[in-house]
Design an enzyme around this catalytic site. Structure first.
Site, mmCIF file in Angstrom:
data_model
loop_
_atom_site.group_PDB
_atom_site.id
_atom_site.type_symbol
_atom_site.label_atom_id
_atom_site.label_comp_id
_atom_site.label_asym_id
_atom_site.label_seq_id
_atom_site.Cartn_x
_atom_site.Cartn_y
_atom_site.Cartn_z
ATOM 1 N N ASP A 86 0.810 -1.211 0.000
ATOM 2 C CA ASP A 86 0.000 0.000 0.000
ATOM 3 C C ASP A 86 0.850 1.269 0.000
ATOM 4 O O ASP A 86 1.892 1.337 0.647
ATOM 5 C CB ASP A 86 -0.877 -0.014 1.272
ATOM 6 N N ASP A 142 2.016 5.092 -5.474
ATOM 7 C CA ASP A 142 1.373 6.354 -5.125
ATOM 8 C C ASP A 142 2.341 7.510 -5.384
ATOM 9 O O ASP A 142 3.122 7.904 -4.516
ATOM 10 C CB ASP A 142 0.949 6.345 -3.640
ATOM 11 N N GLY A 179 -7.645 8.393 7.916
ATOM 12 C CA GLY A 179 -7.826 8.697 9.344
ATOM 13 C C GLY A 179 -9.311 8.889 9.658
ATOM 14 O O GLY A 179 -10.177 8.758 8.791
ATOM 15 N N HIS A 232 -9.881 5.055 -0.965
ATOM 16 C CA HIS A 232 -9.016 5.081 0.221
ATOM 17 C C HIS A 232 -9.729 5.822 1.356
ATOM 18 O O HIS A 232 -10.756 6.452 1.150
ATOM 19 C CB HIS A 232 -7.686 5.787 -0.119
ATOM 20 N N GLY A 289 -11.202 4.466 4.034
ATOM 21 C CA GLY A 289 -12.480 3.786 4.270
ATOM 22 C C GLY A 289 -13.030 3.927 5.679
ATOM 23 O O GLY A 289 -14.247 3.930 5.881
#
Ligand code: G3H
Ligand code: ZN
Length: 277
Positions: free
Chosen positions: A81, A103, A180, A207, A209
């Site tokens: 991730d 990312d 967060g 993302h 979640g």
């Protein structure tokens, strides 16, 4: 069952459910997530993120999951991730991951494309799918923090170009979710998601979640979201179970840990329900 291929998201995309992607940080978290996903007969991605990597747990967790996977009937994938360093691509491949997230969303579009395409070329050479990210998802994820005012919703035109130019297999979109816990209920930009879904043909990833209400997730599942990442709520649920366990079983590590894992399973169970069509 042996580890699932990383293309686990394709079925979810077609059938409008999401594969829950749970960040794991310890063996006990792995045990709890797999036990609950098996009980709920839900495919699952176990994510190793930058925090676990900093804790030198990448190979340890991957080996543990690989050893455990044959005892389960559900498809299980292992996902790296929020990788922001192309050097981690080879580490992830060697470690035995089944999918990978590059990312480079903090960089200008062309740099994001170049870095993501490089990761795609390396991973596709070993048939490992790659998730890219476009737009800036707010909040704090491990060591990266994006202020609310700097969060940037993914543009449709840029998403179409990004998918074409990188060859990614799934795309993490910024549509109002944040890493967060939320200070107030998030409001996903479902209109924007609908436009991205209508103009791209790959599984989309949500993302941040933790804390997103079920009804918003349900709407997103109809608009191409096929993977949803959860980390914060799992860590908080597990830690709260541990605190509780320390009181209940002050001198009994085994039952204390069982108690903490049961608390974590409750969080996992709820997120699995949210990910169903
Ligand atoms: O990549 C990880 C997830 O986006 C975590 O988000 O901590 O808000 O559940 P979350
Ligand atoms: Zn994330």
């Amino acid at each position: 069952m042996p580890l699932a291929t990383g293309y686990i998201l394709q079925d979810a995309y077609k059938r409008h459910y999401a594969v829950p992607a749970f960040s794991v940080h310890t063996f006990d978290m792995v045990d709890a997530v797999l036990a609950q996903a098996e009980q709920d007969a839900m495919p699952v991605l176990l994510m190793v993120g930058q925090r676990a990597i900093r804790n030198r747990q990448m190979q340890t967790l991957v080996d543990y999951i690989c050893d455990a996977a044959p005892s389960f009937t559900i498809p299980i994938g292992i996902h790296l991730d929020h990788c922001r360093d192309n050097n981690q691509v080879i580490q992830a491949i060697r470690a035995g991951m089944t999918s990978f997230m590059m990312d480079a969303s903090a960089h200008p579009f062309d740099v994001n494309v170049a870095r993501t395409r490089a990761a795609v070329e390396a991973c596709h050479a070993v048939d490992m799918p790659v998730e890219g990210e476009l737009g800036a998802i707010g909040g704090v994820e491990d060591d990266i923090s994006v202020r609310d005012e700097d969060a940037e919703v993914t543009s449709v035109e840029a998403a179409v170009r990004f998918v074409e130019e990188t060859g990614v297999d799934s795309l993490a979109v910024a549509i109002g979710s944040a890493h967060g816990m939320y200070r107030r209920e998030p409001k996903l930009d479902l209109q924007r998601l609908a436009e991205i879904y209508a103009n791209t043909e790959i599984p989309l990833v949500l993302h941040g979640g933790s804390g997103i209400p079920r009804h918003q997730i349900a709407a997103a599942l109809q608009l191409g979201i096929a993977k949803i990442n959860f980390d914060t709520e799992l860590r908080l649920g597990f830690m709260s179970g541990l605190k509780d366990a320390a009181e209940k079983f002050p001198d009994d590590p085994f039952h204390a840990m069982e108690h903490a894992k049961a608390a974590l399973r409750e969080v996992v169970r709820e997120k699995i329900v949210f990910c169903r069509p």
